[in-house]
Design a protein around this motif. Sequence first.
Motif, mmCIF file in Angstrom:
data_model
loop_
_atom_site.group_PDB
_atom_site.id
_atom_site.type_symbol
_atom_site.label_atom_id
_atom_site.label_comp_id
_atom_site.label_asym_id
_atom_site.label_seq_id
_atom_site.Cartn_x
_atom_site.Cartn_y
_atom_site.Cartn_z
ATOM 1 N N ASP A 99 -19.909 -14.451 -55.183
ATOM 2 C CA ASP A 99 -19.523 -15.802 -55.594
ATOM 3 C C ASP A 99 -18.807 -16.496 -54.448
ATOM 4 O O ASP A 99 -17.983 -15.890 -53.738
ATOM 5 C CB ASP A 99 -18.604 -15.742 -56.813
ATOM 6 C CG ASP A 99 -19.348 -15.312 -58.072
ATOM 7 O OD1 ASP A 99 -20.592 -15.249 -58.024
ATOM 8 O OD2 ASP A 99 -18.678 -15.049 -59.088
ATOM 9 N N ASP A 104 -30.154 -19.444 -55.856
ATOM 10 C CA ASP A 104 -28.744 -19.843 -55.904
ATOM 11 C C ASP A 104 -28.569 -20.924 -56.964
ATOM 12 O O ASP A 104 -29.478 -21.737 -57.203
ATOM 13 C CB ASP A 104 -28.270 -20.358 -54.547
ATOM 14 C CG ASP A 104 -26.757 -20.280 -54.390
ATOM 15 O OD1 ASP A 104 -26.095 -19.691 -55.276
ATOM 16 O OD2 ASP A 104 -26.238 -20.810 -53.390
ATOM 17 N N ARG A 105 -27.359 -20.918 -57.591
ATOM 18 C CA ARG A 105 -26.975 -21.970 -58.543
ATOM 19 C C ARG A 105 -25.627 -22.529 -58.115
ATOM 20 O O ARG A 105 -24.718 -21.765 -57.760
ATOM 21 C CB ARG A 105 -26.868 -21.420 -59.973
ATOM 22 C CG ARG A 105 -28.175 -20.904 -60.556
ATOM 23 C CD ARG A 105 -27.951 -20.367 -61.969
ATOM 24 N NE ARG A 105 -29.147 -19.742 -62.511
ATOM 25 C CZ ARG A 105 -30.074 -20.400 -63.201
ATOM 26 N NH1 ARG A 105 -29.921 -21.694 -63.435
ATOM 27 N NH2 ARG A 105 -31.128 -19.755 -63.662
ATOM 28 N N ARG A 106 -25.504 -23.850 -58.187
ATOM 29 C CA ARG A 106 -24.278 -24.498 -57.729
ATOM 30 C C ARG A 106 -23.849 -25.579 -58.720
ATOM 31 O O ARG A 106 -24.690 -26.325 -59.236
ATOM 32 C CB ARG A 106 -24.510 -25.137 -56.353
ATOM 33 C CG ARG A 106 -25.043 -24.176 -55.309
ATOM 34 C CD ARG A 106 -25.606 -24.896 -54.101
ATOM 35 N NE ARG A 106 -26.139 -23.967 -53.111
ATOM 36 C CZ ARG A 106 -26.795 -24.328 -52.011
ATOM 37 N NH1 ARG A 106 -27.006 -25.631 -51.762
ATOM 38 N NH2 ARG A 106 -27.245 -23.423 -51.172
ATOM 39 N N SER A 111 -17.938 -27.222 -54.349
ATOM 40 C CA SER A 111 -19.155 -26.591 -54.841
ATOM 41 C C SER A 111 -18.896 -25.135 -55.200
ATOM 42 O O SER A 111 -18.563 -24.322 -54.321
ATOM 43 C CB SER A 111 -20.249 -26.681 -53.768
ATOM 44 O OG SER A 111 -21.418 -26.016 -54.153
ATOM 45 N N ASP A 112 -18.999 -24.814 -56.503
ATOM 46 C CA ASP A 112 -18.941 -23.421 -56.959
ATOM 47 C C ASP A 112 -20.347 -22.843 -56.940
ATOM 48 O O ASP A 112 -21.263 -23.387 -57.588
ATOM 49 C CB ASP A 112 -18.375 -23.357 -58.379
ATOM 50 C CG ASP A 112 -16.863 -23.414 -58.390
ATOM 51 O OD1 ASP A 112 -16.239 -22.624 -57.663
ATOM 52 O OD2 ASP A 112 -16.311 -24.255 -59.119
ATOM 53 N N ARG A 113 -20.539 -21.704 -56.240
ATOM 54 C CA ARG A 113 -21.864 -21.139 -56.049
ATOM 55 C C ARG A 113 -21.878 -19.682 -56.494
ATOM 56 O O ARG A 113 -21.030 -18.886 -56.083
ATOM 57 C CB ARG A 113 -22.287 -21.247 -54.591
ATOM 58 C CG ARG A 113 -22.192 -22.672 -54.063
ATOM 59 C CD ARG A 113 -22.659 -22.816 -52.638
ATOM 60 N NE ARG A 113 -22.652 -24.231 -52.238
ATOM 61 C CZ ARG A 113 -23.245 -24.710 -51.157
ATOM 62 N NH1 ARG A 113 -23.899 -23.884 -50.347
ATOM 63 N NH2 ARG A 113 -23.193 -25.991 -50.883
ATOM 64 N N SER A 114 -22.862 -19.354 -57.337
ATOM 65 C CA SER A 114 -22.955 -17.971 -57.812
ATOM 66 C C SER A 114 -24.397 -17.675 -58.218
ATOM 67 O O SER A 114 -25.124 -18.572 -58.654
ATOM 68 C CB SER A 114 -22.027 -17.740 -59.011
ATOM 69 O OG SER A 114 -22.409 -18.557 -60.111
ATOM 70 N N GLU A 146 -21.363 -28.841 -58.554
ATOM 71 C CA GLU A 146 -20.691 -29.612 -57.517
ATOM 72 C C GLU A 146 -20.067 -30.875 -58.088
ATOM 73 O O GLU A 146 -20.641 -31.532 -58.961
ATOM 74 C CB GLU A 146 -21.683 -29.970 -56.404
ATOM 75 C CG GLU A 146 -22.258 -28.718 -55.737
ATOM 76 C CD GLU A 146 -23.320 -29.022 -54.699
ATOM 77 O OE1 GLU A 146 -23.437 -28.242 -53.730
ATOM 78 O OE2 GLU A 146 -24.032 -30.041 -54.854
ATOM 79 N N GLU A 191 -33.627 -27.360 -52.236
ATOM 80 C CA GLU A 191 -32.467 -27.740 -53.034
ATOM 81 C C GLU A 191 -32.866 -28.860 -53.983
ATOM 82 O O GLU A 191 -33.472 -29.852 -53.559
ATOM 83 C CB GLU A 191 -31.319 -28.213 -52.145
ATOM 84 C CG GLU A 191 -30.763 -27.143 -51.219
ATOM 85 C CD GLU A 191 -29.716 -27.695 -50.270
ATOM 86 O OE1 GLU A 191 -28.939 -26.901 -49.721
ATOM 87 O OE2 GLU A 191 -29.681 -28.934 -50.079
#
Length: 695
Positions: free
Chosen positions: A264, A209-211, A255-258, A213, A677
């Motif tokens: 997404d 995962d990539r975030r 937090s945008d996570r994709s 924030e 993380e």
Amino acid sequence: MRRTTYLLASVPFFAVPAEASTTETADTAATAETAETGAAQLTGQTYTPADFARFSPTSALDMVRQIPGFTITEAEDRRGLGQGGANVLINGERISGKSNDAVTALGRISAGNVTRLEVRDAATLDIPGLSGQVVNVVAETTGVSGNFTWRPQFRAHNTDPRLFTGEISVNGSQGPVDYTVSLSNLDDSYRSGNDGIEIVTDATGTIIDRRYEVATFDGDRPRVAGSFRLDGPGSSIGNLNLSYEEYIFRGREDSDRSFPGMVDRFRRFREREDEWNYEIGGDFEFALGPGRLKLIGLRRFERSPYQQSAVFEFADGSPSTGTRFTRDADEAETILRSEYRWAMGGDWQLSFEGARNSLDIENRLFQLDPGGDFQEVPLPGGASVVSEDRYEGNITYGRPLTENLTLQTSIGLEYSEISQTGTGGLTRSFYRPKGFLSLAWGASETLDIRARIEREVGQLDFGDFVSSVNVSTNNQNGSNPNLVPPQSWNAELEATKTLGPWGSITARLFYESISDVVDQVPLSPTTEAPGNIDSARRYGLEWNSTINFDPVGFTGARLDLEFTLEKTRLDDPLTGVPRALSENDQSYIEAEFRHDVPGTEIAWGLEYERYRQAAGYRLNEFSQFVTQPAFLGAYIEHKDVLGLRVRGSVYNLIDAHDDFMRIAYVDRRDGPIAFIEDRHRRIGPIFTFTISGSF
């Protein structure tokens, strides 16, 4: 993160020297007095306002902060009124009240009202519970005067300006009554934030995962307070303290996570608290028989509604998911205390204290349903009333043993009964001995040495008794009604060496052997909570020094260095392997170089701060928070702009950033890893503008 958060939230205030060529420094004055007093240095050092003229002080706080080798210390988690306390006295008395801290009290005393400052060893004073160097500020209120400070702050990224940080206080006298009234928003007033990338990997190091924030945290603590002192009738003295304050906190993290192969997501985390509290406290001292009796009372109440929520929204239109945690807590403390002092072959004090502490708390948990509404779910052990009734008696004795050696000792007994209602509620009672032995030795004209051994009883956080949830990390604590206060044997050795015109050094070695220390413990195969571990050790070194550069021709230049190095050790309740106490302070370094340009009203300086803490340990995870490399700041100050002191500062010149790493495990920390993380967030430069003055 106590110290680092303070730096980020509000740039620390340092009084800055004025013209070094026109006034004798406080260090030089102290050296001169030391030469006069000779080996009997336990009488201490005395400073007058003239000794601090080069620093252009507006308050007693400005003066105390310039005493070489001295640091204001506050007692954290103070148990009652008789144990510990700040190392500051005002007119020979402890600062009245409990929430009225030393920095606040000194900041409200106008410099023009200060008669002198006396630095003494605690062992030479008839005030039990204090240790090390103590400063007594002798002040006299004449007429009406006051101080004010305004400290706006601006950051380059993420945060709104901090515009309403400041304080105004007025002190005066009316007949036999001296008074101080104030309106402030200095403590816990901040606008902070950061942003950056977080990468999540599995046990093999593969990214899953990539975030990106962005987090912001806003806090304000507006406070109105009044202190009143009555002289008389006769030799009696009375104090009354009143305060009301609110704490308004707002936190948010977006937090945008994709990641390829995953939907997404957008995570919205919110946190808020709307606390209010009041304190009423007073004391009255009068002559009785061969001595003096002081009666003390205090009542404090706090209401603190709190809420956390985290909601996930999905790009493919799937129903949102989320969790909310709420806490409604009423906390109260009532203390009655009496102290009787008399002289008979030395100084004696007999004290009795009774206290009742209580917490009425209800924690609740909610889950977001497919329709977008939060529905309550069970949280066993989340509601309770926890109370402690405590009684203690102590007798203290102190006297000089020789011309330059002084003894102070105390012995006492505490009885407490802790009760909890709700799931697993218990009522338990305890008897605990307490006391100390302290020696102060004037080894030479320039060296004081102090030693102390103490048996201490710690303070519990009643919130640890009930179940709670941290929505941000998705962790939960169970209810643990079996908590008991920690106890410790403490030993310390402290020395102060005056260096004449060069300055002063104070160093302190300390060691604590703690029983029933509080850390995370297993309650069952699936739950954990704060609980007692049989034993732990804490030891370290504290250093405080002031070095003047006047002797080498760099007039008006000075270096202040303060650092703490600390180690802790306990046996991990899960693995049995020795480790540090979870999230315990490990090191703190603060240094300031400042130069008052001779013949001008200009001063400039550099400040450096670095803080480290131990890793955090839960039974299912390991975490480490680090702000690195360090904070570096610079300031320039003019000490007379229409009678005001004006200062501009910029901090974080070497781009300190917040790093966080968390390892989560499938089950327990001794099992397989679920994910890791790794977070890196920028802070950016911090600009602060300070205007202060007196009237």
